[in-house]
Motif scaffolding. Structure first.
Motif, PDB file in Angstrom:
ATOM      1  N   PRO A  60      -3.321  34.454 -45.081  1.00  0.00           N
ATOM      2  CA  PRO A  60      -2.006  35.094 -44.925  1.00  0.00           C
ATOM      3  C   PRO A  60      -1.543  35.021 -43.475  1.00  0.00           C
ATOM      4  N   VAL A  61      -0.239  35.038 -43.267  1.00  0.00           N
ATOM      5  CA  VAL A  61       0.285  35.002 -41.895  1.00  0.00           C
ATOM      6  C   VAL A  61      -0.057  36.310 -41.192  1.00  0.00           C
ATOM      7  N   VAL A  62      -0.064  36.261 -39.872  1.00  0.00           N
ATOM      8  CA  VAL A  62      -0.390  37.428 -39.072  1.00  0.00           C
ATOM      9  C   VAL A  62       0.608  38.550 -39.359  1.00  0.00           C
ATOM     10  N   ARG A  63       0.104  39.770 -39.488  1.00  0.00           N
ATOM     11  CA  ARG A  63       0.953  40.917 -39.798  1.00  0.00           C
ATOM     12  C   ARG A  63       1.448  41.568 -38.506  1.00  0.00           C
ATOM     13  N   PRO A  64       2.531  42.352 -38.608  1.00  0.00           N
ATOM     14  CA  PRO A  64       3.082  42.986 -37.395  1.00  0.00           C
ATOM     15  C   PRO A  64       2.052  43.798 -36.621  1.00  0.00           C
ATOM     16  N   GLU A  65       1.219  44.577 -37.331  1.00  0.00           N
ATOM     17  CA  GLU A  65       0.250  45.427 -36.633  1.00  0.00           C
ATOM     18  C   GLU A  65      -0.881  44.624 -36.012  1.00  0.00           C
ATOM     19  N   GLN A  66      -1.061  43.372 -36.436  1.00  0.00           N
ATOM     20  CA  GLN A  66      -2.069  42.514 -35.816  1.00  0.00           C
ATOM     21  C   GLN A  66      -1.522  41.840 -34.564  1.00  0.00           C
ATOM     22  N   ALA A  67      -0.264  41.434 -34.597  1.00  0.00           N
ATOM     23  CA  ALA A  67       0.349  40.791 -33.431  1.00  0.00           C
ATOM     24  C   ALA A  67       0.726  41.801 -32.349  1.00  0.00           C
TER      25      ALA A  67
END
Length: 222
Positions: free
Chosen positions: A54-61
């Motif tokens: 899955p693409v990077v999530r907001p809380e990960q970036a």
């Protein structure tokens, strides 16, 4: 491995460095050149399996509201937005370029200000289906950062920050990861055209901070 690119300080000068008008989702893009690119240089050998994640999530970036960089500078994240309708956060020309490939999966943007609340730096992560499309976007944005740009965020009312006057000076930076391009647009909140070095330093620092998180996730991290 991420690849760095240059900065453009745009002011009201020549046609080559004049600030572009604000992008809107309803604007009509001019005919965009057809461009293709190979996967980013230094892409991991496990690229197919990494692209299946899955693409990077907001809380990960963007994991922190209060950010302290390695140089000791401090910033506060005052806004965070995310969408799967990536064109909403891009110039019409950039959106048209993205449409030539397999598409953008998610666009997430955050607005930061420094401890003195003078600067406004928008950092945007645009994640694509294919690594080749990330390479294409990075290449075109490096050649023409004013035309192929992401939209800078206006501060929300609760942030208590001024809206940067239209046409104000600013700097652009960008990095490319496995499947994402990370953009940083920096401006002074009062629209000042001085202090380019300080503004560039802030934009670069926040860009690297976000890019490190995206790289860690995209190359197999949690």
């Amino acid at each position: 491995m991420a690849i760095a690119a240059g900065t453009l300080m745009y002011t009201g000068g020549s046609d080559d460095d004049r600030a572009a008008p604000p992008a809107t989702a309803t604007a009509t893009a001019a005919a965009d050149p057809s461009v293709t690119a190979a996967p980013p240089s230094g892409a991991p050998s496990a690229l197919p399996s990494l692209l299946a994640r899955p693409v990077v999530r907001p809380e990960q970036a963007f994991p922190e509201t209060n950010v302290r960089l390695s140089d000791g500078s401090r910033y506060k994240r005052v806004d965070l937005v995310t969408t799967t309708e990536c064109a909403q956060g891009m110039s019409p020309e950039l959106a048209a370029l993205v449409d030539q490939g397999e598409g953008c999966l998610r666009l997430t943007a955050a607005l930061f200000t420094d401890a003195e609340r003078r600067s406004q730096v928008s950092v945007t992560v645009a994640s694509f289906v294919r690594a080749e499309d990330a390479g294409t976007v990075f290449a075109m944005a490096s050649m023409d950062p004013v035309t192929y740009q992401t939209v800078s965020l206006d501060p929300p009312p609760e942030a208590g920050l001024p809206t940067v006057p239209p046409g104000s000076a600013g700097v652009f930076r960008r990095l490319v990861t496995v499947r994402s391009v990370v953009f940083a647009n920096g401006q002074w909140g009062d629209g000042s055209e001085t202090g380019e070095a300080a503004l560039t330093r802030q934009a670069e620092g926040l860009l690297r901070y976000v890019n490190d998180h995206v790289v860690a996730y995209e190359q197999g991290g949690v």
